[in-house]
Design a protein around this motif. Structure first.
Motif, short mmCIF file in Angstrom:
data_model
loop_
_atom_site.label_atom_id
_atom_site.label_comp_id
_atom_site.label_asym_id
_atom_site.label_seq_id
_atom_site.Cartn_x
_atom_site.Cartn_y
_atom_site.Cartn_z
N UNK A 217 2.66 21.90 19.44
CA UNK A 217 4.12 22.05 19.29
C UNK A 217 4.52 23.31 18.54
N UNK A 218 3.53 24.02 17.98
CA UNK A 218 3.79 25.21 17.15
C UNK A 218 4.68 24.86 15.96
N UNK A 219 4.37 23.71 15.35
CA UNK A 219 5.04 23.27 14.13
C UNK A 219 3.98 22.74 13.16
N UNK A 220 4.38 22.45 11.94
CA UNK A 220 3.51 21.72 11.02
C UNK A 220 3.92 20.26 11.08
N UNK A 221 3.08 19.46 11.73
CA UNK A 221 3.41 18.06 11.98
C UNK A 221 2.58 17.14 11.08
N UNK A 222 3.27 16.24 10.42
CA UNK A 222 2.63 15.26 9.55
C UNK A 222 2.93 13.86 10.09
N UNK A 223 2.00 12.94 9.89
CA UNK A 223 2.20 11.57 10.36
C UNK A 223 2.07 10.62 9.18
N UNK A 224 3.10 9.81 8.95
CA UNK A 224 3.12 8.79 7.91
C UNK A 224 2.51 7.52 8.47
N UNK A 225 1.37 7.11 7.95
CA UNK A 225 0.55 6.06 8.56
C UNK A 225 0.89 4.66 8.04
N UNK A 226 2.01 4.12 8.52
CA UNK A 226 2.36 2.75 8.15
C UNK A 226 1.53 1.72 8.93
N UNK A 227 0.72 2.17 9.88
CA UNK A 227 -0.23 1.26 10.52
C UNK A 227 -1.30 0.81 9.53
N UNK A 228 -1.42 1.52 8.41
CA UNK A 228 -2.39 1.16 7.36
C UNK A 228 -1.73 0.33 6.25
N UNK A 229 -0.48 -0.07 6.48
CA UNK A 229 0.22 -0.92 5.51
C UNK A 229 -0.30 -2.36 5.63
N UNK A 230 -0.10 -3.15 4.60
CA UNK A 230 -0.48 -4.56 4.66
C UNK A 230 0.24 -5.22 5.83
N UNK B 197 0.84 -1.19 0.00
CA UNK B 197 0.00 0.00 0.00
C UNK B 197 0.88 1.25 0.00
N UNK B 198 0.47 2.25 -0.78
CA UNK B 198 1.12 3.56 -0.64
C UNK B 198 0.38 4.27 0.49
N UNK B 199 0.96 4.27 1.65
CA UNK B 199 0.25 4.73 2.84
C UNK B 199 0.11 6.25 2.87
#
Length: 403
Positions: free
Chosen positions: A36-49, A22-24
């Motif tokens: 945190x006063x930042x731009x925070x992104x989360x890479x969701x590898x919990x949604x990987x096969x 999967x391209x997560x």
């Protein structure tokens, strides 16, 4: 440097495994960003096969084997995620697969691994124990060992996450990655640093198993005395020599998070981001939530490596955090033995806007006076002042609060 992997190597390997994975998604985490006063992104590898990033490296290794090697069969050792990745790949490619897991591996991960039809062996306490057993079986039965991290083909597969991150956030300032044996960080950091050298690659480990943190001090892989950790996916007592060499070139720093911080982050992600994260997966968000970077106005990507957490563990962790953060408390109330006492107490509690999680009665306390009982209530509260007001109201109505 012996173990050189170019950005082209990663891109070529990505094309090979891409049809099978999967391209997560990579999402913007609003609450983490605000706090945190930042731009925070989360890479969701919990949604990987198979529920974690491990399928990437497993496929990268297995698809590089010769037909003769595939016929011999494969074996891997893991606390759970790598075992599921290898098991999934082995079943999909019809390759006989043996998996060795520590006896302490979470039941959910053991049961999930069994579903792939593998020959399962339970041995040891930590990953390193299971790895030793897997090496013995591989030699005895002439099986191909698919290492969880210390293999260039594994590293190439995990680096595909870095490719996807830069496709989504090409100007990331920081990328945070959990480190156990070092395979995922070796792959992600080697790719990203070659494409965007300005990006800082920060590893995150549990304080209970700081293998790479200690290795950086000694200049070589260091065997730590580990304690049990809820971040079982990165509970590896020694970083691999191959991954260590790559990390030393591309990883900018490594920071530690405590068991309490990991636990709080698991609940935080569930409540605020609707994300189910296992302990290892939550470590990077924990580093942001508890301000381990001490930066502001930066673009930060947290790699959430997996979501393979069983219900029992999740409930135990969240219950612990609720007590830890004083959102859940136990109140022992001494009351007259009467058919009205319990209903009166619950009415007072509800009028104060407090939710009862659990309630029990007992007349077996040694210190109790005649015709008295203890009513124990477990309460979920929002603010400490709610508990203070409740105690005053109960006392006003003739009930005694027992310490």
């Amino acid at each position: 440097m012996k173990n050189v992997v170019t950005s082209k190597d990663f891109l070529d390997r990505y094309e090979i495994i891409k049809p099978y994975i999967n391209r997560t998604p990579l999402i913007y985490a609003i609450k983490l960003s605000e706090l945190s006063n930042n731009d925070v992104f989360v890479k969701l590898e919990n949604l990987q096969k198979a529920g974690s990033f491990k399928i990437r490296g497993a496929l990268s290794k297995i698809l590089s084997l010769t037909e003769e090697e595939k016929k011999r069969g494969i074996i891997a050792a893991s606390m759970g995620n790598h075992s599921q990745g290898v098991g999934y790949a082995g079943k999909m490619l019809n390759i006989p697969t043996t998996i060795v897991m520590p006896k302490t591996a979470p039941i959910a991960k053991i049961n999930a691994t069994k579903k792939y039809g593998v020959d399962l062996v339970l041995d040891g306490v930590f990953f390193d124990d299971a790895q030793k057993k897997a090496q013995e079986i591989a030699k005895e039965k002439d099986l191909v060992l698919v290492h969880a991290f210390n293999d260039i083909d594994i590293v190439k597969g995990q680096g595909s996450i870095g490719i996807e991150i830069l496709e989504d956030v090409k100007d990331a300032d920081y990328v945070l990655v959990p480190i156990g044996g070092g395979g995922i960080m070796a792959g992600i950091s080697a790719y990203i640093k070659q494409v965007n050298p300005k990006c800082k690659l920060i590893g995150v480990e549990s304080e209970n198993v700081p293998s790479y943190f200690e290795s950086r001090k000694t200049g070589k892989p260091f065997l730590v005395s580990a304690k049990p950790s809820i971040a079982d996916g990165i509970a590896v007592k020694q970083t691999g020599d191959i991954t260590f060499e790559i990390l030393n070139k591309y990883c900018d720093d490594v920071i530690l998070v405590s068991e309490e911080e990991i636990a709080e982050t698991i609940l935080f992600l569930f409540e605020n981001c609707k994300i189910v994260a296992e302990g290892a997966g939550a470590t990077t968000a924990a580093a942001v939530l508890f301000n381990k970077l001490n930066v502001q106005n930066k673009k930060i990507v947290c790699v959430l490596t997996g979501g393979n957490i069983d219900v029992t563990s999740f409930l135990n962790i969240t219950n612990r955090v609720l007590f830890q953060t004083k959102r859940r408390t136990v109140l022992k109330i001494e009351a007259p033995i009467s058919k009205d006492s319990l209903s009166e107490i619950t009415n007072i509690i509800y009028k104060n806007g407090i939710q009862i999680f659990k309630i029990s009665e007992s007349q077996l306390e040694n210190s109790l006076r005649i015709n008295r009982e203890i009513i124990k209530v477990v309460l979920d509260i929002n603010q400490p002042v709610e508990l203070e007001n409740l105690e005053k109201n109960l006392t006003t109505h003739g009930f005694e609060i027992v310490n």
